[in-house]
Design a protein around this motif. Structure first.
Motif, PDB file in Angstrom:
ATOM      1  N   UNK A   8      52.376   4.938  83.081  1.00 34.92           N
ATOM      2  CA  UNK A   8      52.781   5.640  84.279  1.00 34.92           C
ATOM      3  C   UNK A   8      51.615   6.355  84.932  1.00 34.92           C
ATOM      4  N   UNK A   9      51.845   6.913  86.134  1.00 40.76           N
ATOM      5  CA  UNK A   9      50.756   7.528  86.896  1.00 40.76           C
ATOM      6  C   UNK A   9      50.333   8.909  86.392  1.00 40.76           C
ATOM      7  N   UNK A  10      51.170   9.582  85.590  1.00 38.94           N
ATOM      8  CA  UNK A  10      50.785  10.891  85.030  1.00 38.94           C
ATOM      9  C   UNK A  10      50.954  10.812  83.525  1.00 38.94           C
ATOM     10  N   UNK A  11      49.906  11.158  82.806  1.00 41.44           N
ATOM     11  CA  UNK A  11      49.933  11.097  81.333  1.00 41.44           C
ATOM     12  C   UNK A  11      49.281  12.364  80.783  1.00 41.44           C
ATOM     13  N   UNK A  12      50.092  13.384  80.582  1.00 47.41           N
ATOM     14  CA  UNK A  12      49.579  14.667  80.095  1.00 47.41           C
ATOM     15  C   UNK A  12      50.000  14.951  78.650  1.00 47.41           C
ATOM     16  N   UNK A  13      50.858  14.082  78.082  1.00 44.13           N
ATOM     17  CA  UNK A  13      51.247  14.243  76.690  1.00 44.13           C
ATOM     18  C   UNK A  13      50.283  13.424  75.820  1.00 44.13           C
ATOM     19  N   UNK A  14      50.326  13.665  74.517  1.00 41.31           N
ATOM     20  CA  UNK A  14      49.383  13.035  73.589  1.00 41.31           C
ATOM     21  C   UNK A  14      50.087  11.913  72.820  1.00 41.31           C
ATOM     22  N   UNK A  15      49.552  10.691  72.934  1.00 38.62           N
ATOM     23  CA  UNK A  15      50.178   9.594  72.193  1.00 38.62           C
ATOM     24  C   UNK A  15      49.674   9.519  70.749  1.00 38.62           C
ATOM     25  N   UNK A  16      50.576   9.127  69.850  1.00 44.57           N
ATOM     26  CA  UNK A  16      50.222   8.849  68.452  1.00 44.57           C
ATOM     27  C   UNK A  16      50.799   7.502  68.055  1.00 44.57           C
ATOM     28  N   UNK A  17      50.041   6.474  67.731  1.00 47.80           N
ATOM     29  CA  UNK A  17      48.577   6.491  67.840  1.00 47.80           C
ATOM     30  C   UNK A  17      48.170   6.250  69.290  1.00 47.80           C
ATOM     31  N   UNK A  18      47.024   6.720  69.704  1.00 54.33           N
ATOM     32  CA  UNK A  18      46.505   6.418  71.031  1.00 54.33           C
ATOM     33  C   UNK A  18      45.736   5.111  70.981  1.00 54.33           C
ATOM     34  N   UNK A  31      46.949   4.097  73.951  1.00 51.26           N
ATOM     35  CA  UNK A  31      48.052   3.732  74.845  1.00 51.26           C
ATOM     36  C   UNK A  31      49.199   4.727  74.740  1.00 51.26           C
ATOM     37  N   UNK A  32      49.897   4.936  75.834  1.00 52.62           N
ATOM     38  CA  UNK A  32      51.048   5.841  75.825  1.00 52.62           C
ATOM     39  C   UNK A  32      52.362   5.067  75.737  1.00 52.62           C
ATOM     40  N   UNK A  33      52.570   4.123  76.671  1.00 62.22           N
ATOM     41  CA  UNK A  33      53.891   3.486  76.744  1.00 62.22           C
ATOM     42  C   UNK A  33      54.194   2.680  75.491  1.00 62.22           C
ATOM     43  N   UNK A  34      53.151   2.214  74.813  1.00 59.70           N
ATOM     44  CA  UNK A  34      53.365   1.410  73.605  1.00 59.70           C
ATOM     45  C   UNK A  34      53.973   2.239  72.473  1.00 59.70           C
ATOM     46  N   UNK A  35      53.935   3.568  72.598  1.00 62.18           N
ATOM     47  CA  UNK A  35      54.601   4.432  71.609  1.00 62.18           C
ATOM     48  C   UNK A  35      56.083   4.606  71.940  1.00 62.18           C
ATOM     49  N   UNK A  36      56.509   4.069  73.101  1.00 65.01           N
ATOM     50  CA  UNK A  36      57.856   4.356  73.628  1.00 65.01           C
ATOM     51  C   UNK A  36      58.655   3.091  73.937  1.00 65.01           C
ATOM     52  N   UNK A  96      54.949  10.196  71.819  1.00 65.63           N
ATOM     53  CA  UNK A  96      54.130  11.086  72.635  1.00 65.63           C
ATOM     54  C   UNK A  96      54.700  12.493  72.482  1.00 65.63           C
ATOM     55  N   UNK A  97      53.800  13.512  72.486  1.00 65.32           N
ATOM     56  CA  UNK A  97      54.262  14.880  72.348  1.00 65.32           C
ATOM     57  C   UNK A  97      53.312  15.824  73.080  1.00 65.32           C
ATOM     58  N   UNK A  98      53.816  17.030  73.315  1.00 69.94           N
ATOM     59  CA  UNK A  98      52.983  18.045  73.951  1.00 69.94           C
ATOM     60  C   UNK A  98      53.401  19.416  73.458  1.00 69.94           C
ATOM     61  N   UNK A  99      52.467  20.366  73.453  1.00 68.18           N
ATOM     62  CA  UNK A  99      52.818  21.763  73.167  1.00 68.18           C
ATOM     63  C   UNK A  99      52.528  22.650  74.365  1.00 68.18           C
ATOM     64  N   UNK A 100      52.407  22.031  75.530  1.00 66.53           N
ATOM     65  CA  UNK A 100      52.081  22.771  76.751  1.00 66.53           C
ATOM     66  C   UNK A 100      53.247  22.701  77.733  1.00 66.53           C
ATOM     67  N   UNK A 101      53.834  23.861  78.039  1.00 68.72           N
ATOM     68  CA  UNK A 101      54.911  23.923  79.024  1.00 68.72           C
ATOM     69  C   UNK A 101      54.389  23.424  80.373  1.00 68.72           C
ATOM     70  N   UNK A 102      55.162  22.538  80.985  1.00 66.25           N
ATOM     71  CA  UNK A 102      54.790  22.026  82.296  1.00 66.25           C
ATOM     72  C   UNK A 102      54.134  20.667  82.264  1.00 66.25           C
TER      73      UNK A 102
END
Ligand code: CA
Ligand code: CA
Ligand code: CA
Length: 328
Positions: A203-213, A215-220, A231-237
């Protein structure tokens, strides 16, 4: 509310509260739509409806039975543990009997053939006088009753489903429940099919962290959903987006779009919630913030209309970029 619940089993995970299993094929039976269906044998199969109870509903189930049947209930509507009414497949005549409470109210004339998908729709309004019970099979009216549809003290429906007796091998797909409110999806579902669109590219915005990286969408992009890649994040927003696969080519119209996430909160420290985002054109339509469960679970937002305005179309649905924003 309009459409209040839909499941085509396409995540490969049971979206009912109890009973049955999700199968891709079984005993040579294939889903009516997509890759998965409900295979139900000898269990209590029910779903508590979100936002209920409801005095009036329009329900759809695609139904299929395989070979041997002992006869038995195939669909019902309840208030708590009380069965307000149900449909029963007669093992001798192979027609559907309609019950209000435990009283036979009539039968549907159509003989239900072995190993054939049918779309069964039920319109129910619970009342002592002026109640409604109508049945359609594959769109054709089969049964109509106006009168007392309230067998006891319960005045509304809070769950659908039924006890499936021993020796029955039943299959269900494309379960949809509408209530009569709202501008759309306020009547018979009409044989709608449910398709799942999975992430297919970044996608056009990727601010979360993929595991494993990296790639992002391949985790989903797997089903059933697995948290072993995520993908996960600990940052609000923080926002994360994916591009989705297109609707099946057979789609001629779209009546509703459900935004699904499978997620969890890993602590009680913010962010612990999420807001789904529909990106259409260059505009982000941020939906209501939703709570996350402590164990991986489904977080869903059912959109009866296009957040950009008007009803859904195939083009509008296909144009959706799906996003999520971490919330406190
Ligand atoms: Ca399906
Ligand atoms: Ca009554
Ligand atoms: Ca995953």
């Amino acid at each position: 509310m309009a459409m209040i619940f839909m499941t085509g089993a396409e995540w490969g995970i049971n979206e009912f509260d109890a009973g049955g299993s999700i199968v891709t094929s079984k005993n040579g039976v294939l889903p009516r739509t997509g890759a998965y269906m409900y295979g139900i044998t000898y269990c209590d199969w029910f779903k508590a409806l979100p936002g209920g109870p409801y005095q009036e509903l329009f329900c759809q189930v695609a139904f299929f039975y395989s070979d041997y049947i002992s006869g038995g209930s195939i669909f019902g509507w309840r208030c708590g543990g009380t069965q307000l009414g149900y449909l029963r497949l007669n093992s001798s005549t192979r027609v559907i009997e309609v019950y209000i409470g435990s009283t036979l109210a009539g039968t549907c004339p159509l003989v239900i053939l072995n190993r054939t998908w049918y779309v069964i729709e039920v319109h129910i309004k619970i009342a002592d006088a002026g109640g409604v019970l109508e049945i359609r099979i594959d769109g054709n009216p089969q049964f109509a009753f106006i009168g007392d549809t309230k067998p006891g003290s319960e005045t509304a429906i809070d769950r659908i489903g039924v006890y499936i007796a021993v020796n029955n091998d039943y299959y269900y797909d494309d379960v949809i429940v509408n209530d009569p409110s709202g501008e759309v999806n306020n009547s018979w579902p009409g044989g709608l099919k449910i398709a799942l669109r999975l992430p297919i590219s970044e996608g056009p915005i990727q601010q979360w962290t993929p595991t494993p990286g990296p790639g992002h969408y391949t985790a989903l992009d797997e089903r059933p959903p697995s948290g072993s890649d995520n993908v996960k994040t600990d940052v609000v927003g923080n926002i994360e987006m994916v591009q989705l696969s297109a609707l099946p080519a057979e789609a001629q119209s779209v009546r509703a779009v459900q935004l699904d996430f499978w997620g969890l909160k890993m602590s009680t420290v913010a962010p612990t919630r999420l807001a789904p985002i529909v990106r259409l054109g260059e505009v982000d339509y941020i939906q209501a913030t939703q709570d996350l469960p402590l164990a991986q679970g489904q977080v869903k937002t059912l959109l009866n209309t296009n957040p950009a305005g008007g009803n859904w179309s195939v083009a509008a649905a296909n144009a959706v970029i799906l996003g999520v924003q971490a919330k406190e």
